[in-house]
Design a protein around this motif. Structure first.
Motif, PDB file in Angstrom:
ATOM      1  N   GLU A 100      29.875  32.480  54.256  1.00  0.00           N
ATOM      2  CA  GLU A 100      30.785  32.823  54.659  1.00  0.00           C
ATOM      3  C   GLU A 100      31.707  32.407  53.244  1.00  0.00           C
ATOM      4  O   GLU A 100      32.674  33.413  53.080  1.00  0.00           O
ATOM      5  N   SER A 101      32.079  31.490  52.546  1.00  0.00           N
ATOM      6  CA  SER A 101      32.254  31.008  51.803  1.00  0.00           C
ATOM      7  C   SER A 101      31.691  31.714  50.902  1.00  0.00           C
ATOM      8  O   SER A 101      32.258  32.754  49.827  1.00  0.00           O
ATOM      9  N   ILE A 102      30.400  32.622  50.493  1.00  0.00           N
ATOM     10  CA  ILE A 102      29.911  33.522  49.536  1.00  0.00           C
ATOM     11  C   ILE A 102      30.908  34.794  49.626  1.00  0.00           C
ATOM     12  O   ILE A 102      30.912  35.482  48.486  1.00  0.00           O
ATOM     13  N   ALA A 103      30.708  34.749  50.958  1.00  0.00           N
ATOM     14  CA  ALA A 103      31.220  36.227  51.461  1.00  0.00           C
ATOM     15  C   ALA A 103      32.949  36.140  50.279  1.00  0.00           C
ATOM     16  O   ALA A 103      33.282  37.656  50.022  1.00  0.00           O
ATOM     17  N   LEU A 104      33.304  35.748  50.780  1.00  0.00           N
ATOM     18  CA  LEU A 104      35.091  35.532  50.178  1.00  0.00           C
ATOM     19  C   LEU A 104      34.929  35.394  49.351  1.00  0.00           C
ATOM     20  O   LEU A 104      36.078  35.762  48.847  1.00  0.00           O
ATOM     21  N   GLY A 105      33.731  34.743  49.043  1.00  0.00           N
ATOM     22  CA  GLY A 105      33.824  35.027  46.903  1.00  0.00           C
ATOM     23  C   GLY A 105      33.862  35.985  46.708  1.00  0.00           C
ATOM     24  O   GLY A 105      33.868  36.224  45.511  1.00  0.00           O
ATOM     25  N   TYR A 106      33.372  36.767  47.513  1.00  0.00           N
ATOM     26  CA  TYR A 106      33.342  38.603  47.044  1.00  0.00           C
ATOM     27  C   TYR A 106      34.415  39.126  46.534  1.00  0.00           C
ATOM     28  O   TYR A 106      34.141  40.306  45.906  1.00  0.00           O
ATOM     29  N   ALA A 107      35.019  38.442  46.828  1.00  0.00           N
ATOM     30  CA  ALA A 107      37.052  38.836  46.497  1.00  0.00           C
ATOM     31  C   ALA A 107      36.890  39.121  44.671  1.00  0.00           C
ATOM     32  O   ALA A 107      38.101  39.916  44.360  1.00  0.00           O
ATOM     33  N   LEU A 108      36.286  37.975  44.404  1.00  0.00           N
ATOM     34  CA  LEU A 108      36.392  37.690  42.567  1.00  0.00           C
ATOM     35  C   LEU A 108      36.061  38.981  42.273  1.00  0.00           C
ATOM     36  O   LEU A 108      37.247  39.577  41.053  1.00  0.00           O
ATOM     37  N   PRO A 109      35.210  39.443  42.466  1.00  0.00           N
ATOM     38  CA  PRO A 109      34.608  41.059  41.302  1.00  0.00           C
ATOM     39  C   PRO A 109      34.991  42.126  41.589  1.00  0.00           C
ATOM     40  O   PRO A 109      36.294  42.077  40.477  1.00  0.00           O
ATOM     41  N   LEU A 110      35.799  41.522  43.436  1.00  0.00           N
ATOM     42  CA  LEU A 110      37.262  42.856  43.301  1.00  0.00           C
ATOM     43  C   LEU A 110      38.387  42.820  42.371  1.00  0.00           C
ATOM     44  O   LEU A 110      38.849  43.833  42.062  1.00  0.00           O
ATOM     45  N   VAL A 111      38.938  41.808  42.444  1.00  0.00           N
ATOM     46  CA  VAL A 111      39.888  41.678  41.941  1.00  0.00           C
ATOM     47  C   VAL A 111      40.076  41.070  40.973  1.00  0.00           C
ATOM     48  O   VAL A 111      41.194  41.774  39.636  1.00  0.00           O
ATOM     49  N   THR A 112      38.819  41.369  39.768  1.00  0.00           N
ATOM     50  CA  THR A 112      38.670  40.922  38.434  1.00  0.00           C
ATOM     51  C   THR A 112      38.638  42.784  37.727  1.00  0.00           C
ATOM     52  O   THR A 112      39.253  43.004  37.343  1.00  0.00           O
ATOM     53  N   VAL A 113      37.969  43.220  38.730  1.00  0.00           N
ATOM     54  CA  VAL A 113      38.202  45.303  37.894  1.00  0.00           C
ATOM     55  C   VAL A 113      39.534  45.371  38.006  1.00  0.00           C
ATOM     56  O   VAL A 113      39.924  46.743  37.058  1.00  0.00           O
ATOM     57  N   VAL A 114      40.762  45.084  39.357  1.00  0.00           N
ATOM     58  CA  VAL A 114      42.380  45.465  38.678  1.00  0.00           C
ATOM     59  C   VAL A 114      42.609  44.538  37.512  1.00  0.00           C
ATOM     60  O   VAL A 114      43.545  45.675  36.838  1.00  0.00           O
ATOM     61  N   VAL A 115      41.998  43.363  37.819  1.00  0.00           N
ATOM     62  CA  VAL A 115      42.594  42.716  36.274  1.00  0.00           C
ATOM     63  C   VAL A 115      42.015  42.619  34.928  1.00  0.00           C
ATOM     64  O   VAL A 115      42.961  43.257  34.352  1.00  0.00           O
ATOM     65  N   ALA A 116      41.100  43.418  35.513  1.00  0.00           N
ATOM     66  CA  ALA A 116      40.636  43.880  33.672  1.00  0.00           C
ATOM     67  C   ALA A 116      41.566  45.725  33.452  1.00  0.00           C
ATOM     68  O   ALA A 116      41.864  45.324  32.150  1.00  0.00           O
ATOM     69  N   ALA A 117      41.879  46.697  34.612  1.00  0.00           N
ATOM     70  CA  ALA A 117      42.420  47.201  34.002  1.00  0.00           C
ATOM     71  C   ALA A 117      43.670  47.734  33.180  1.00  0.00           C
ATOM     72  O   ALA A 117      44.189  47.526  33.083  1.00  0.00           O
ATOM     73  N   VAL A 118      44.205  46.269  34.159  1.00  0.00           N
ATOM     74  CA  VAL A 118      45.820  46.099  33.956  1.00  0.00           C
ATOM     75  C   VAL A 118      45.877  45.004  32.968  1.00  0.00           C
ATOM     76  O   VAL A 118      46.651  45.673  31.619  1.00  0.00           O
ATOM     77  N   PHE A 119      45.219  44.247  32.623  1.00  0.00           N
ATOM     78  CA  PHE A 119      45.284  43.840  31.080  1.00  0.00           C
ATOM     79  C   PHE A 119      44.293  43.653  29.917  1.00  0.00           C
ATOM     80  O   PHE A 119      44.633  43.589  28.546  1.00  0.00           O
ATOM     81  N   LEU A 120      42.994  44.037  30.157  1.00  0.00           N
ATOM     82  CA  LEU A 120      42.421  44.484  29.247  1.00  0.00           C
ATOM     83  C   LEU A 120      42.465  46.018  29.030  1.00  0.00           C
ATOM     84  O   LEU A 120      41.638  47.066  27.940  1.00  0.00           O
ATOM     85  N   LYS A 121      43.048  46.895  30.044  1.00  0.00           N
ATOM     86  CA  LYS A 121      43.453  47.904  29.629  1.00  0.00           C
ATOM     87  C   LYS A 121      42.074  48.854  29.822  1.00  0.00           C
ATOM     88  O   LYS A 121      41.365  50.056  28.992  1.00  0.00           O
TER      89      LYS A 121
END
Length: 312
Positions: A100-121
């Protein structure tokens, strides 16, 4: 200074290798004991990680110049945000079943896509945005049963706090990944990894007055091995960002689920729940879709590039 190049397949390979070794680190930390404070775990993990990092530098003749940096403030920011993310992640790890901790950690790459789009363009199209939204729905399915346990108190409350800690880990970790992507433009891989472990050890040492406990030799040995794994995995992870965009390699975090389920079941008796399996299936499906879409886009870009090249 290392140069940054485009080699998505090499970046993906390094990412997957780091995921597997990080999973071994998580299993060792969980085996060390549930009573270890997150701050103490973070310090031990970071301090012992310095050993393979220094060995790596010595083998490559870079030990003398390892501390030379062009962006000490960037390392400081990455270290502070990274250590907060790590602390939340360790709290969630010891208060939740491993799968379960691993599965919830999967939110990291999802959020990273958003952050990379916003801050790294970085350019993210409608298909990848759709994959992110579907994946976050899967995270919500995994999280909801634990979050509702707030109402019952007791053990359920600690599990709910574990869920919230893993979500905080994902958000903070995504910002740390973006900071690494910026650092690799001017800094060498060993320097980035060394400064992170150094600052992480210093920052986490500040939690000493808040309830560290005496460790048995067994727990200390497990934490030492966890730290070694963490140092090796950190080198591989940092190297992966030199060869591919964050939004390209982030979905490969999902490769840990099968091994995590096996380790969780046989070592800790963690039996995955229905919502956990359903939510994980949704998240992984979204990740596979994003990967497939990225592959299509890469093929299109190569075709366009060949078309534009002068024909001799």
């Amino acid at each position: 200074m290392d140069t940054q190049s485009s080699d998505p397949m090499k970046g993906i390979f390094l990412k997957v290798a780091s995921v597997v070794i990080f999973l071994c680190m998580s299993a060792l930390i969980k085996a060390a004991g549930k009573d270890l404070p997150a701050g103490q775990i973070t310090f031990l993990r970071s301090a012992f990680a310095m050993v393979p990092i220094l060995v790596f530098l010595g083998m490559h003749g870079q030990l003398r110049d390892a501390f030379r940096t062009n962006d000490i403030f960037g390392h400081l920011k990455r270290g502070f945000i990274g250590i907060l993310s790590m602390g939340f992640g360790f709290y969630g790890l010891i208060h939740l079943p491993l799968p379960e901790s691993i599965a919830l950690g999967y939110a990291l790459p999802l959020v990273t896509v958003v952050v990379a789009a916003v801050f790294l363009k970085e350019k993210v199209g409608i298909y990848r945005w759709s994959g992110v939204l579907v994946g976050l729905l899967g995270v919500a399915i995994i999280s909801w049963p634990r979050l509702t346990l707030f109402r019952t108190g007791g053990i359920g409350s600690s599990e709910a706090m574990g869920v919230l800690a893993m979500l905080a880990f994902a958000v903070l970790g995504s910002f740390a990944m973006v900071l690494v992507r910026k650092l690799v433009q001017t800094e060498r891989t060993p320097t980035i990894v060394l400064y992170f472990s150094l600052f992480a050890s210093i920052f986490s040492l500040g939690t000493l007055p808040f309830g560290w406990i005496a460790l048995s030799w067994q727990s200390l040995g497990l934490m030492a091995l966890a730290g070694f794994c963490g140092g090796i995995a950190q080198i591989l992870l940092t190297s992966s960002y030199r060869y591919a965009d964050v939004s390209t390699i982030a979905p490969f975090e999902y490769t840990s689920i099968v091994l995590g389920l096996i380790i969780g079941y046989f070592l800790f008796g963690d039996v995955p729940t229905g919502p956990m399996l359903i939510g994980t299936a949704v998240v992984v499906s979204a990740g596979i879709f994003v990967i497939f879409r990225e592959h299509q886009l890469n093929l299109t870009r190569r075709a366009e590039l060949r078309h534009k090249l002068p024909q001799g």
